[in-house]
Design a protein around this motif. Structure first.
Motif, mmCIF file in Angstrom:
data_model
loop_
_atom_site.group_PDB
_atom_site.id
_atom_site.type_symbol
_atom_site.label_atom_id
_atom_site.label_comp_id
_atom_site.label_asym_id
_atom_site.label_seq_id
_atom_site.Cartn_x
_atom_site.Cartn_y
_atom_site.Cartn_z
ATOM 1 N N ARG A 3 0.842 -1.193 0.000
ATOM 2 C CA ARG A 3 0.000 0.000 0.000
ATOM 3 C C ARG A 3 0.877 1.242 0.000
ATOM 4 O O ARG A 3 1.908 1.295 0.656
ATOM 5 C CB ARG A 3 -0.892 0.011 1.248
ATOM 6 C CG ARG A 3 -2.047 -0.976 1.178
ATOM 7 C CD ARG A 3 -2.773 -1.006 2.505
ATOM 8 N NE ARG A 3 -4.001 -1.767 2.392
ATOM 9 C CZ ARG A 3 -5.208 -1.228 2.374
ATOM 10 N NH1 ARG A 3 -5.333 0.081 2.442
ATOM 11 N NH2 ARG A 3 -6.280 -1.972 2.283
ATOM 12 N N LYS A 4 0.455 2.253 -0.710
ATOM 13 C CA LYS A 4 1.245 3.477 -0.784
ATOM 14 C C LYS A 4 1.089 4.344 0.458
ATOM 15 O O LYS A 4 1.991 5.076 0.827
ATOM 16 C CB LYS A 4 0.852 4.267 -2.037
ATOM 17 C CG LYS A 4 1.232 3.560 -3.337
ATOM 18 C CD LYS A 4 0.881 4.415 -4.540
ATOM 19 C CE LYS A 4 1.297 3.720 -5.831
ATOM 20 N NZ LYS A 4 0.965 4.533 -7.031
ATOM 21 N N SER A 5 -0.079 4.290 1.083
ATOM 22 C CA SER A 5 -0.308 5.129 2.255
ATOM 23 C C SER A 5 -0.335 4.287 3.519
ATOM 24 O O SER A 5 -0.689 3.113 3.490
ATOM 25 C CB SER A 5 -1.630 5.888 2.112
ATOM 26 O OG SER A 5 -2.707 4.978 1.989
ATOM 27 N N LEU A 6 0.045 4.908 4.612
ATOM 28 C CA LEU A 6 0.049 4.231 5.900
ATOM 29 C C LEU A 6 -1.340 4.300 6.536
ATOM 30 O O LEU A 6 -2.123 5.205 6.245
ATOM 31 C CB LEU A 6 1.078 4.885 6.823
ATOM 32 C CG LEU A 6 2.542 4.673 6.429
ATOM 33 C CD1 LEU A 6 3.450 5.534 7.290
ATOM 34 C CD2 LEU A 6 2.926 3.209 6.555
ATOM 35 N N PRO A 7 -1.640 3.371 7.440
ATOM 36 C CA PRO A 7 -2.965 3.349 8.070
ATOM 37 C C PRO A 7 -3.134 4.459 9.099
ATOM 38 O O PRO A 7 -2.161 5.084 9.534
ATOM 39 C CB PRO A 7 -2.999 1.972 8.735
ATOM 40 C CG PRO A 7 -1.570 1.703 9.074
ATOM 41 C CD PRO A 7 -0.783 2.262 7.908
ATOM 42 N N TYR A 8 -4.371 4.659 9.490
ATOM 43 C CA TYR A 8 -4.689 5.620 10.543
ATOM 44 C C TYR A 8 -3.923 5.245 11.809
ATOM 45 O O TYR A 8 -3.817 4.070 12.163
ATOM 46 C CB TYR A 8 -6.195 5.602 10.812
ATOM 47 C CG TYR A 8 -6.617 6.453 11.981
ATOM 48 C CD1 TYR A 8 -6.796 7.827 11.837
ATOM 49 C CD2 TYR A 8 -6.820 5.887 13.237
ATOM 50 C CE1 TYR A 8 -7.183 8.616 12.913
ATOM 51 C CE2 TYR A 8 -7.204 6.659 14.319
ATOM 52 C CZ TYR A 8 -7.383 8.025 14.151
ATOM 53 O OH TYR A 8 -7.755 8.792 15.220
ATOM 54 N N LEU A 9 -3.390 6.241 12.508
ATOM 55 C CA LEU A 9 -2.599 5.993 13.716
ATOM 56 C C LEU A 9 -3.314 6.562 14.943
ATOM 57 O O LEU A 9 -3.391 7.780 15.116
ATOM 58 C CB LEU A 9 -1.215 6.624 13.590
ATOM 59 C CG LEU A 9 -0.256 6.376 14.766
ATOM 60 C CD1 LEU A 9 0.114 4.893 14.849
ATOM 61 C CD2 LEU A 9 0.998 7.236 14.629
ATOM 62 N N PRO A 10 -3.828 5.707 15.815
ATOM 63 C CA PRO A 10 -4.462 6.189 17.044
ATOM 64 C C PRO A 10 -3.400 6.535 18.079
ATOM 65 O O PRO A 10 -2.218 6.230 17.909
ATOM 66 C CB PRO A 10 -5.288 4.984 17.495
ATOM 67 C CG PRO A 10 -4.482 3.815 17.021
ATOM 68 C CD PRO A 10 -3.870 4.243 15.711
ATOM 69 N N SER A 11 -3.816 7.144 19.159
ATOM 70 C CA SER A 11 -2.875 7.435 20.239
ATOM 71 C C SER A 11 -2.557 6.155 21.003
ATOM 72 O O SER A 11 -3.351 5.201 21.007
ATOM 73 C CB SER A 11 -3.472 8.464 21.200
ATOM 74 O OG SER A 11 -4.553 7.890 21.930
ATOM 75 N N LEU A 69 9.273 10.915 21.595
ATOM 76 C CA LEU A 69 9.463 11.975 20.607
ATOM 77 C C LEU A 69 9.127 11.480 19.210
ATOM 78 O O LEU A 69 8.435 12.157 18.440
ATOM 79 C CB LEU A 69 10.907 12.479 20.658
ATOM 80 C CG LEU A 69 11.261 13.625 19.694
ATOM 81 C CD1 LEU A 69 10.420 14.860 20.021
ATOM 82 C CD2 LEU A 69 12.751 13.949 19.780
ATOM 83 N N GLN A 70 9.595 10.276 18.884
ATOM 84 C CA GLN A 70 9.313 9.719 17.557
ATOM 85 C C GLN A 70 7.824 9.407 17.402
ATOM 86 O O GLN A 70 7.236 9.630 16.351
ATOM 87 C CB GLN A 70 10.134 8.444 17.340
ATOM 88 C CG GLN A 70 9.955 7.815 15.964
ATOM 89 C CD GLN A 70 10.431 8.724 14.843
ATOM 90 O OE1 GLN A 70 11.523 9.279 14.906
ATOM 91 N NE2 GLN A 70 9.607 8.891 13.811
ATOM 92 N N ALA A 71 7.211 8.900 18.461
ATOM 93 C CA ALA A 71 5.786 8.557 18.401
ATOM 94 C C ALA A 71 4.930 9.781 18.112
ATOM 95 O O ALA A 71 3.838 9.667 17.537
ATOM 96 C CB ALA A 71 5.349 7.908 19.713
ATOM 97 N N ALA A 72 5.428 10.947 18.506
ATOM 98 C CA ALA A 72 4.689 12.192 18.256
ATOM 99 C C ALA A 72 4.829 12.651 16.809
ATOM 100 O O ALA A 72 4.060 13.498 16.340
ATOM 101 C CB ALA A 72 5.176 13.288 19.200
ATOM 102 N N GLY A 73 5.804 12.099 16.094
ATOM 103 C CA GLY A 73 5.986 12.449 14.684
ATOM 104 C C GLY A 73 5.092 11.592 13.816
ATOM 105 O O GLY A 73 5.488 10.505 13.377
ATOM 106 N N THR A 74 3.881 12.048 13.573
ATOM 107 C CA THR A 74 2.871 11.206 12.936
ATOM 108 C C THR A 74 2.679 11.451 11.444
ATOM 109 O O THR A 74 1.782 10.873 10.835
ATOM 110 C CB THR A 74 1.519 11.403 13.647
ATOM 111 O OG1 THR A 74 1.152 12.795 13.583
ATOM 112 C CG2 THR A 74 1.606 10.972 15.103
ATOM 113 N N SER A 75 3.500 12.299 10.839
ATOM 114 C CA SER A 75 3.363 12.508 9.394
ATOM 115 C C SER A 75 3.784 11.239 8.667
ATOM 116 O O SER A 75 4.587 10.443 9.169
ATOM 117 C CB SER A 75 4.239 13.677 8.934
ATOM 118 O OG SER A 75 5.613 13.338 9.017
#
Length: 364
Positions: A3-11, A69-75
């Motif tokens: 898949r080209k796009s990543l799935p929705y990321l919940p908290s 810190l990385q987990a907060a980078g959700t782009s």
């Protein structure tokens, strides 16, 4: 196909909150499934897009390399870059603030994944990989991944959870879940009605102990005794709910209110020699320990019973509850442990001298 796009990321907090709903009491290895390590593993799998059908996979050590810190980078760019770099050997070895030490990958791999999420069908394994391969091999079951979508309403989320459970959890696990759920419902009622073998009924005060007592009399007794009878039944606070002095006298047993009696006394009048059964109901404490067994055996001796015709049972809600785990090592040898969630099974704590056997095949 990837898949080209990543799935929705919940908290992460959403995952932590929902894992106990997906895996309620009654699930084997539940402690592996609802602890924070499991939630963080699911989060990282969603972060890198390791979901069934995407051809993206997770390696356990990636979970150890994640940071707040990385987990907060959700782009999508940040997630894809981290997914690639976290698989490079030696990369991120000294990353600051990592969630877990490098050697924590073993419990993530063995407890959280293999004995937890994989066994329940929540995670799939990549086929065709040698067991020694360092390639990533784990991905979330697609339906399981959808359970953490924060955009769903509460009603839809619960419906999806129930649907996933029915499809992926074993029949035994589902049965235990229902039994334990019913126990919670019963405990919240004003009173619990118990039906005796002689068709008489008694009302117990609502509570966890009463839920277990009800099933001891209605389920355990007919399953494990030929012709069961209830001699004595009490509830929390030492309140006597029922006593059958006539039945007790018929087998030579005298019930005295001032004696330290167990929660339940049953008798099986089916065998040639009646079997006296002392039962302690264990919601939190009070199992048949060795000292308790000795005290109860003294009551039986005074009634003229041979120790061969006396049984001791500790009745619990479930093997996975804190009460059993706390008291398992204290249970008396020569006694039994029975569980409301697995009513057809019983644990025998056999002691030397009960049967002359030295090999397992002689005991089977």
């Amino acid at each position: 196909m990837i898949r080209k796009s990543l799935p929705y990321l919940p908290s992460l907090q959403t995952i932590i909150n929902r894992m106990p709903l997906v895996f309620p009491d009654g699930i084997e290895h539940r402690n592996y499934l609802i602890r924070e390590m499991a939630a963080k593993t699911v989060f990282v799998m969603l972060y890198v897009g390791a979901i069934e059908g995407t051809n993206r996979w997770l390696r356990p050590d990636q979970v150890t390399k994640m940071t707040d810190l990385q987990a907060a980078g959700t782009s999508e760019k940040a997630r894809l870059l981290w997914a690639q770099e976290s698989l490079i050997p030696g990369k991120m070895k000294d990353v600051a603030g990592r969630w877990y030490a490098p050697n924590t990958r073993e419990p993530i791999r063995d407890e959280t994944l293999r004995y937890g999420l994989v066994l329940t069908g929540a995670v799939i394994e990549r086929s065709g990989l040698p067991t020694t391969s360092a390639k990533p091999r784990y991905a979330l079951n697609r339906g399981f991944a959808e359970l953490f979508d924060e955009r769903l309403s509460e009603e839809t989320t619960l419906r999806k959870i129930r649907s996933w459970q029915m499809k992926h959890l074993s029949q035994g696990a589902l049965a235990r879940i229902q039994i334990l759920k019913q126990g919670i419902v019963d405990a919240g009622q004003k009173g619990i009605l118990v039906s005796f073998p002689n068709r008489e009924t008694r009302m117990l005060a609502a509570g966890p102990s009463s839920v277990i007592s009800k099933d001891v009399i209605e389920v355990f007794a007919p399953a494990f005794l030929q012709r069961p009878g209830v001699i004595f039944l009490s509830e929390s606070g030492n309140k006597v709910v029922a006593r059958d002095d006539k039945l007790a006298r018929s087998i030579g047993l005298e019930i005295k209110a001032d004696r330290n009696l167990p929660d339940i006394i049953l008798v099986d009048i089916g065998p040639k020699n009646p079997l006296l059964v002392f039962i302690e109901v264990v919601a939190t404490d009070g199992a048949i320990t060795q000292s308790r067994k000795v005290a109860l055996l003294d009551i039986a001796y005074q009634a003229g019973f041979n120790s061969k015709h006396v049984a001791f049972v500790s009745a619990f809600l479930d093997r996975r509850t804190g009460a059993y785990r706390k008291l398992a090592s204290e249970l008396a040898w020569g006694s039994f442990a029975w569980f409301r969630s697995e009513p057809d099974m019983i644990i025998i704590l056999r002691q030397s001298g009960e049967k002359k056997a030295k090999h397992l095949f002689e005991l089977a």
